[in-house]
Design an enzyme around this catalytic site. Structure first.
Site, short mmCIF file in Angstrom:
data_model
loop_
_atom_site.label_atom_id
_atom_site.label_comp_id
_atom_site.label_asym_id
_atom_site.label_seq_id
_atom_site.Cartn_x
_atom_site.Cartn_y
_atom_site.Cartn_z
N GLY A 84 -33.95 -21.87 35.50
CA GLY A 84 -34.91 -22.64 36.28
C GLY A 84 -35.94 -23.20 35.34
O GLY A 84 -35.60 -23.68 34.26
N GLU A 85 -37.18 -23.11 35.74
CA GLU A 85 -38.27 -23.61 34.89
C GLU A 85 -39.12 -22.40 34.48
O GLU A 85 -39.82 -21.82 35.31
CB GLU A 85 -39.09 -24.64 35.67
CG GLU A 85 -40.19 -25.26 34.89
CD GLU A 85 -39.76 -25.72 33.50
OE1 GLU A 85 -38.78 -26.49 33.39
OE2 GLU A 85 -40.38 -25.29 32.51
N SER A 86 -39.02 -22.05 33.20
CA SER A 86 -39.66 -20.80 32.77
C SER A 86 -41.18 -20.84 32.90
O SER A 86 -41.81 -19.81 33.14
CB SER A 86 -39.23 -20.43 31.35
OG SER A 86 -39.46 -21.49 30.48
N ARG B 149 -37.15 -23.28 23.08
CA ARG B 149 -36.88 -23.86 24.40
C ARG B 149 -36.35 -25.29 24.25
O ARG B 149 -36.65 -25.97 23.29
CB ARG B 149 -38.16 -23.90 25.24
CG ARG B 149 -38.64 -22.54 25.67
CD ARG B 149 -39.98 -22.65 26.38
NE ARG B 149 -39.88 -23.28 27.68
CZ ARG B 149 -40.95 -23.65 28.40
NH1 ARG B 149 -42.17 -23.46 27.93
NH2 ARG B 149 -40.79 -24.21 29.57
N ILE C 142 -27.91 -26.39 30.39
CA ILE C 142 -28.84 -27.32 31.05
C ILE C 142 -30.22 -27.14 30.45
O ILE C 142 -30.85 -26.10 30.64
CB ILE C 142 -28.90 -27.05 32.58
CG1 ILE C 142 -27.50 -27.17 33.19
CG2 ILE C 142 -29.86 -28.03 33.26
CD1 ILE C 142 -27.42 -26.71 34.64
N ARG C 143 -30.69 -28.10 29.74
CA ARG C 143 -31.97 -27.98 29.00
C ARG C 143 -32.07 -26.59 28.37
O ARG C 143 -33.05 -25.86 28.52
CB ARG C 143 -33.16 -28.25 29.91
CG ARG C 143 -33.29 -29.73 30.28
CD ARG C 143 -34.64 -30.04 30.88
NE ARG C 143 -34.93 -29.19 32.01
CZ ARG C 143 -36.06 -28.52 32.18
NH1 ARG C 143 -37.01 -28.59 31.30
NH2 ARG C 143 -36.23 -27.77 33.26
N CYS D 81 -30.57 -18.53 30.73
CA CYS D 81 -31.37 -19.71 30.40
C CYS D 81 -32.88 -19.43 30.49
O CYS D 81 -33.42 -18.76 29.62
CB CYS D 81 -30.92 -20.87 31.28
SG CYS D 81 -31.26 -22.46 30.50
N GLU E 268 -23.34 -18.70 36.42
CA GLU E 268 -23.36 -18.73 37.89
C GLU E 268 -22.99 -20.11 38.44
O GLU E 268 -22.74 -20.24 39.63
CB GLU E 268 -24.75 -18.30 38.41
CG GLU E 268 -25.85 -19.35 38.35
CD GLU E 268 -26.42 -19.59 36.95
OE1 GLU E 268 -25.91 -19.01 35.98
OE2 GLU E 268 -27.37 -20.39 36.84
N HIS F 161 -25.28 -21.06 31.86
CA HIS F 161 -25.32 -20.74 33.30
C HIS F 161 -23.95 -20.33 33.83
O HIS F 161 -23.25 -21.16 34.44
CB HIS F 161 -25.77 -21.98 34.08
CG HIS F 161 -27.20 -22.32 33.94
ND1 HIS F 161 -28.15 -21.92 34.85
CD2 HIS F 161 -27.85 -23.01 32.98
CE1 HIS F 161 -29.34 -22.36 34.48
NE2 HIS F 161 -29.19 -23.02 33.34
N1 GLN Z 1 -35.67 -25.58 29.69
C1 GLN Z 1 -36.00 -24.70 30.75
C2 GLN Z 1 -37.24 -23.92 30.42
O1 GLN Z 1 -37.70 -23.94 29.33
C3 GLN Z 1 -34.84 -23.75 31.03
C4 GLN Z 1 -33.68 -24.50 31.60
C5 GLN Z 1 -32.77 -23.71 32.46
O2 GLN Z 1 -33.07 -22.58 32.88
N2 GLN Z 1 -31.67 -24.31 32.81
O3 GLN Z 1 -37.74 -23.28 31.32
#
Ligand code: GLN
Length: 207
Positions: free
Chosen positions: A62-64, A121, A150-151, A94, A188, A186
């Site tokens: 997600g978004e840390s 990150r 993903i990112r 992630c 999942e 990921h």
């Molecule tokens: N780039 C996101 C972060 O720094 C992590 C991306 C992800 O969980 N898919 O939070």
């Protein structure tokens, strides 16, 4: 060290446990589906009380930054840290991996500071630079495992006692340390449940 999922695990037939999934933000529902498909009960974790009966915990992607803020404001940061340091099995994917790191490169994000690694990150760039790959990880499975980035973060350094499970083009993207499995990607979001089974095997060994 060679790790194999047990026969019982490959059937998804290990003893049923209640598994917590941090559900403050991000891709938590997908993890819940994976766990349920393997016959386990899921407790979405949003408050301290939700930690009471869990035998393992998933920290999703997600978004840390958002997750870190919510962990601090809910009081979950200290409680979860304590449980993990006392041996609660964890699967982190992630953003979850980022939240476990003791050190982040050029970043002041507040983390659990548990896993002795340095993380960068967004190491592959922006959302549009996300990609899917696959890998043969012979210590885990004889099949190709799909890897969805993903990112994604990468792990720049690991302490000597941390086991590297996989590198993608030279970058460390999967590690384990005692009760923790941490992945840049990921699982999942794929049909491959190798990492969930590995995690659940840890849970069943512990309980
Ligand atoms: N780039 C996101 C972060 O720094 C992590 C991306 C992800 O969980 N898919 O939070």
């Amino acid at each position: 060290m060679i790790i194999r999922t047990s026969k019982k695990c490959q059937n998804g037939g290990i003893r049923m446990a209640i598994i917590g999934v941090l559900a403050l933000q991000g891709a938590f529902l997908e993890h819940c589906h994976c766990l349920k498909s393997l016959g386990h009960q899921v407790q979405e974790v949003r408050r301290i009380e939700d930690l009471a009966h869990i035998s393992g915990l998933i920290l999703p992607g997600g978004e840390s930054t958002a997750m870190s803020n919510l962990l601090q404001s809910s009081g979950l940061l200290e409680k979860i840290k304590d449980k993990i340091e006392n041996g609660l099995p964890v699967l982190a994917t992630c953003a979850g991996l980022i939240l476990l790191a003791k050190r982040l490169q050029a970043d002041s994000l507040k983390t659990f500071e548990i896993l002795d690694i340095t993380v960068k990150r967004n190491a592959y760039g922006r959302q549009s630079a996300s990609f899917v790959s696959s890998a043969q990880i012979s210590s885990l499975s004889s099949s190709l495992i799909p890897l969805v980035f993903i990112r994604a973060p990468i792990i720049l350094e690991v302490a000597p006692h941390i086991e590297v499970l996989h590198r993608h083009e030279g970058n460390i993207v999967a590690v384990q340390d005692k009760n923790i499995i941490a992945l840049s990607f990921h699982p999942e979001l794929t049909k491959d449940l190798t990492f969930h089974r590995l995690f659940l095997e840890r849970v069943s060994l512990k309980s």
